[in-house]
Write an enzyme that holds these catalytic residues in place. Structure first.
Site, PDB file in Angstrom:
ATOM      1  N   THR A   1       0.950  -1.179   0.098  1.00 61.28           N
ATOM      2  CA  THR A   1      -0.018   0.109   0.020  1.00 61.28           C
ATOM      3  C   THR A   1       0.763   1.401  -0.195  1.00 61.28           C
ATOM      4  O   THR A   1       1.979   1.240   0.532  1.00 61.28           O
ATOM      5  CB  THR A   1      -0.924  -0.022   1.329  1.00 61.28           C
ATOM      6  OG1 THR A   1      -1.898  -1.101   0.854  1.00 61.28           O
ATOM      7  CG2 THR A   1      -1.509   1.285   1.552  1.00 61.28           C
TER       8      THR A   1
ATOM      9  N   GLY B   1     -10.273  -3.110   2.886  1.00 61.51           N
ATOM     10  CA  GLY B   1      -9.523  -3.156   3.969  1.00 61.51           C
ATOM     11  C   GLY B   1      -9.560  -1.695   4.634  1.00 61.51           C
ATOM     12  O   GLY B   1     -10.660  -1.140   4.710  1.00 61.51           O
ATOM     13  N   ASP B   2      -8.440  -1.566   5.485  1.00 63.57           N
ATOM     14  CA  ASP B   2      -8.254  -0.208   6.165  1.00 63.57           C
ATOM     15  C   ASP B   2      -8.248   1.082   5.477  1.00 63.57           C
ATOM     16  O   ASP B   2      -8.522   2.146   5.986  1.00 63.57           O
ATOM     17  CB  ASP B   2      -7.395  -0.310   7.425  1.00 63.57           C
ATOM     18  CG  ASP B   2      -5.871  -0.655   6.795  1.00 63.57           C
ATOM     19  OD1 ASP B   2      -5.867  -1.474   5.997  1.00 63.57           O
ATOM     20  OD2 ASP B   2      -5.148  -0.058   7.277  1.00 63.57           O
TER      21      ASP B   2
ATOM     22  N   GLY C   1      -0.562  -2.233   6.223  1.00 60.84           N
ATOM     23  CA  GLY C   1      -0.524  -3.474   6.895  1.00 60.84           C
ATOM     24  C   GLY C   1      -1.667  -4.339   6.864  1.00 60.84           C
ATOM     25  O   GLY C   1      -2.489  -4.301   5.751  1.00 60.84           O
TER      26      GLY C   1
HETATM   27  N1  ASP Z   1      -3.730  -2.265   4.560  1.00 58.76           N
HETATM   28  C1  ASP Z   1      -3.796  -2.761   3.411  1.00 58.76           C
HETATM   29  C2  ASP Z   1      -4.979  -3.616   3.293  1.00 58.76           C
HETATM   30  O1  ASP Z   1      -5.323  -4.306   4.127  1.00 58.76           O
HETATM   31  C3  ASP Z   1      -2.788  -3.494   2.807  1.00 58.76           C
HETATM   32  C4  ASP Z   1      -1.479  -3.144   2.721  1.00 58.76           C
HETATM   33  O2  ASP Z   1      -1.192  -2.339   3.539  1.00 58.76           O
HETATM   34  O3  ASP Z   1      -0.652  -3.285   1.832  1.00 58.76           O
HETATM   35  O4  ASP Z   1      -5.833  -3.595   2.313  1.00 58.76           O
END
Ligand code: ASP
Length: 310
Positions: A177, A207-208, A229
């Site tokens: 990300t 996701g977040d 994450g």
């Molecule tokens: N936080 C992102 C998600 O869970 C993934 C990432 O940080 O690469 O979609």
């Protein structure tokens, strides 16, 4: 009084090991980070807003196939690319997010339009794409998002019936990300995050990153935060808003509040990852609890950092 402004960016966290990195690849990552952080910083230097800076920096990262956002987005379990992105303005707590959007090169730019032109905060899937088209965004075909490396990762994850977050130990656990946080000359904070999510994630999984207060948050009274994450755990800990609340209500410094979340609260529930943060005074902090995190920062005090490992 010296005007204090600055920017911090990330290109994802995870098991990023020196032993599995070639000098050529490392140079490519560093160049990309440098390009993005300088683009954002230049916007601030020229009097641009924090929002302009984070949008510009994230756009640069979305265009590099190295990162899991925009062009380099990972494959979901149906073999397509559903992307999430969010942008937030700390001065008025305005925000725009897109969830599970397909076919646009720069989801962060659509998120900004959602914030400014849609009358809403979140748009998802086909609705988000329809809105993007109405705003003049070009529709890309699936080929635009194809990278051999992501395809191989997806094949591997599918064969093991796993999603990227609990991918095999032998391969890289990387959350690629991208995100940025900035403080501008007028004292305004902003945050932006963009992602393809997790490899082999379920169709429709969010996701977040596009969840205001979880992966992305900005508030002029405290700080701006962009996370990377395992999204599910960052949502459950409401990481961005939690850090802001600790600063506002407990009087903690940016560093202390971030450390509690990244090195204690998240760790307790198995939440691997990190974040970039900037406070209203321009202090920058980029903590992570994984092996590494692609990250960079630049500030008006003349500091520039481009880092990958611990
Ligand atoms: N936080 C992102 C998600 O869970 C993934 C990432 O940080 O690469 O979609």
């Amino acid at each position: 009084m010296a005007v204090n402004f600055g920017i911090a960016i990330h290109g994802g966290a995870g098991t990023i090991l020196k032993s599995t990195m070639t000098p050529e690849l490392q140079a490519q990552y560093e160049d990309a980070l440098k390009c993005a952080v300088e683009t954002g910083f230049r916007a601030l230097e020229n009097g641009g807003s924090a929002l302009d800076a984070v949008e510009a920096a994230v756009t640069v990262l979305e265009d590099f196939p190295l990162f899991n956002a925009g062009k380099g987005s990972v494959f979901n379990n149906k073999g397509s690319h559903e992307m999430d992105a969010a942008i937030m303005s700390g001065s008025d707590l305005n925000a725009g997010t897109v969830c599970g959007i397909k076919s646009v090169a720069n989801p962060i730019q659509v998120a900004r339009k959602v914030m400014e032109e849609s009358g809403h905060v979140m748009l998802m899937g086909d609705g988000a794409l329809e809105f993007a088209k109405s705003q003049g965004f070009e529709v890309k075909n699936e080929d635009y998002f194809f990278t051999q490396q992501r395809y191989n990762q997806w094949q591997e994850a599918m064969a093991e019936n796993k999603v990227q977050l609990d991918h095999t130990e032998k391969s890289d656990k990387k959350f690629g990300t991208v995100g940025a946080v900035a403080l501008d000359k007028n004292g305004n904070l902003a945050a932006a995050t963009s992602t393809g999510g997790l490899t082999n994630k379920k169709f429709g999984r969010i996701g977040d990153s596009p969840v205001v207060g979880a992966g992305t948050y900005a508030n002029n009274d405290t700080c701006a935060i962009s996370c990377t994450g395992v999204g599910e755990l960052f949502i459950r800990k409401v990481v961005g808003h939690n850090i802001s609340c600790r600063m506002a209500f407990l009087g903690e410094t940016l560093q202390k509040a971030c450390d509690v979340l990244v090195h204690d609260e998240l760790v307790k529930i198995g939440g691997e990852g990190g974040l970039v943060a900037i406070d209203k005074n321009g202090n920058i902090y980029m903590p992570f609890n994984s092996e590494g995190m692609y990250r960079a920062s630049m500030s008006s005090s003349g500091t520039q950092e481009i880092l990958i490992y611990k």
